[in-house]
Design an enzyme around this catalytic site. Structure first.
Site, mmCIF file in Angstrom:
data_model
loop_
_atom_site.group_PDB
_atom_site.id
_atom_site.type_symbol
_atom_site.label_atom_id
_atom_site.label_comp_id
_atom_site.label_asym_id
_atom_site.label_seq_id
_atom_site.Cartn_x
_atom_site.Cartn_y
_atom_site.Cartn_z
ATOM 1 N N PRO A 125 0.430 -0.853 -0.180
ATOM 2 C CA PRO A 125 -0.515 0.237 0.309
ATOM 3 C C PRO A 125 0.797 1.114 -0.475
ATOM 4 O O PRO A 125 2.285 1.285 0.080
ATOM 5 C CB PRO A 125 -0.576 -0.388 1.212
ATOM 6 C CG PRO A 125 -0.488 -1.007 2.023
ATOM 7 C CD PRO A 125 0.986 -2.118 1.274
ATOM 8 N N ARG A 171 0.760 0.263 -5.527
ATOM 9 C CA ARG A 171 -0.214 1.513 -5.489
ATOM 10 C C ARG A 171 0.920 2.835 -6.242
ATOM 11 O O ARG A 171 2.720 2.578 -6.086
ATOM 12 C CB ARG A 171 -0.434 2.183 -4.638
ATOM 13 C CG ARG A 171 -1.740 2.281 -3.560
ATOM 14 C CD ARG A 171 -2.726 2.450 -4.841
ATOM 15 N NE ARG A 171 -3.846 2.036 -4.680
ATOM 16 C CZ ARG A 171 -4.584 0.804 -4.501
ATOM 17 N NH1 ARG A 171 -4.030 0.476 -5.764
ATOM 18 N NH2 ARG A 171 -5.861 1.089 -3.801
ATOM 19 N N GLU A 180 -4.230 9.732 -11.202
ATOM 20 C CA GLU A 180 -5.254 8.829 -11.650
ATOM 21 C C GLU A 180 -5.660 9.479 -12.652
ATOM 22 O O GLU A 180 -6.499 10.405 -11.289
ATOM 23 C CB GLU A 180 -4.703 7.471 -11.967
ATOM 24 C CG GLU A 180 -3.940 6.139 -11.961
ATOM 25 C CD GLU A 180 -3.666 5.232 -10.923
ATOM 26 O OE1 GLU A 180 -2.980 4.497 -10.702
ATOM 27 O OE2 GLU A 180 -5.214 5.087 -10.155
ATOM 28 N N HIS A 234 -4.485 0.835 -14.721
ATOM 29 C CA HIS A 234 -5.055 0.327 -13.237
ATOM 30 C C HIS A 234 -6.093 -0.683 -13.499
ATOM 31 O O HIS A 234 -7.352 -0.158 -13.499
ATOM 32 C CB HIS A 234 -5.471 1.987 -12.407
ATOM 33 C CG HIS A 234 -5.676 1.514 -11.116
ATOM 34 N ND1 HIS A 234 -4.515 2.439 -10.275
ATOM 35 C CD2 HIS A 234 -5.993 0.715 -10.235
ATOM 36 C CE1 HIS A 234 -5.720 2.147 -8.594
ATOM 37 N NE2 HIS A 234 -5.719 0.748 -9.186
#
Length: 310
Positions: free
Chosen positions: A204, A232, A260, A282
């Site tokens: 993360p 991430r 993003e 993604h």
């Protein structure tokens, strides 16, 4: 009861009509920040993926339940929701297989020289060959390679298991410093970067991982090494990565970026050797199966709250 979904477009073509089982259901493709409060003015439940639900929203709407259609809840002021007695329910574990598969899709794309040979064949080069095969690029097996995993959580462990089945040798770096798994060798970040043929990130984004790999760390990677980030964006410094890809023979497969959608004029778009870089938008999590599993969890989260208040 009124249920409002604020960013249905992030869920693809999934049919949300089953949420009408619970009452008046309203869905918006996307919602701008200044539209949130108005659209939730008479809502009991809000369903979101990326829309921010902060103190201002909670103070000016009657919402009682926030359904996050993802695992991360960084777009929600969770502490303030607790103070207000607003329940927050997220979803976890729905995309493990999907992310696992995408990780290896990126790894094998590089090991098997897929980007190069797809272009080579389609531009007519195979038609000009005087033998049945081609040796412009040498393929490599995963067997015998050293695979370093950054973040040995649920997905990281599954990646380690599958990579081991292919004959790779596994080591890992714990980003928290608290993770310990005797099944695999734990190493320092520097050792992992210096010695591994393949490095994949399954961590993360937090205070321990933000800018974990800058130019200093990326420079340690072996010649020909492959870096995969399906964790991430923000863990890898993207400007530094763009520079390293043009300076050193390493390759990178990214499914996540710090901002993003991808920004215009992003430094990665200027990388000279395009074969060294694969970017997907993604999508590692977003298989048909994962999306259905996710929305089953969200549906059951709502059902449990209605039936049991939790």
């Amino acid at each position: 009861m009124k249920i409002v979904c604020l960013d249905a477009k992030t869920l693809g073509s999934y049919d949300l009509s089953k949420f009408k089982d619970f009452g008046d259901f309203v869905s918006y493709d996307l919602t701008k920040k200044d539209e949130v409060i108005q659209r939730l003015k008479d809502a009991d439940v809000v369903m979101i993926n990326k829309v921010v639900i902060d103190k201002e929203v909670m103070d000016n709407t009657p919402i009682k339940l926030i359904l996050e259609t993802a695992t991360g809840v960084n777009n929600i002021d969770v502490e303030y929701a607790k103070q207000k007695g607003i329940l927050v329910k997220n979803a976890a574990g729905y995309s493990t297989n999907s992310v696992l598969q995408h990780t290896f899709a990126l790894i094998f794309a590089f090991l098997n020289q897929i980007p190069f040979y797809d272009k080579w064949s389609k531009d007519g080069s195979w038609c000009k060959s005087d033998i049945f095969t081609d040796y412009s690029r040498i393929l490599n097996n995963l067997n015998g390679k050293k695979h370093g995993i950054i973040g040995l959580g649920t997905i990281g462990k599954e990646v380690a298991r599958i990579s081991t089945a292919f004959g790779a040798n596994i080591c890992y770096y714990s980003t928290s410093g608290k993770n310990s798994d005797k099944s695999y060798k734990q190493v320092s970040l520097d050792e992992l970067l210096k010695t591994c043929d393949i490095i994949s990130i399954h961590a993360p984004l937090n205070e321990n991982t933000k800018n974990l790999l800058t130019k200093k760390e990326l420079s340690l990677m072996k010649e020909g090494a492959i870096l995969i980030n399906v964790g991430r964006g923000g863990i890898v410094n993207e400007k530094d990565l763009a520079e390293i890809l043009d300076e050193k023979n390493i390759r990178a497969g990214l499914d996540v970026l710090e901002v993003e959608p991808m920004l215009k004029n992003h430094p990665l778009l200027a990388v000279k050797n395009k074969e060294r870089l694969i970017i997907t938008p993604h999508v590692a999590w977003a298989s048909f199966e994962s999306l259905n599993a996710l929305m089953d969890i969200v549906y059951n989260n709502l059902k449990e709250w209605i039936e049991n208040g939790k």
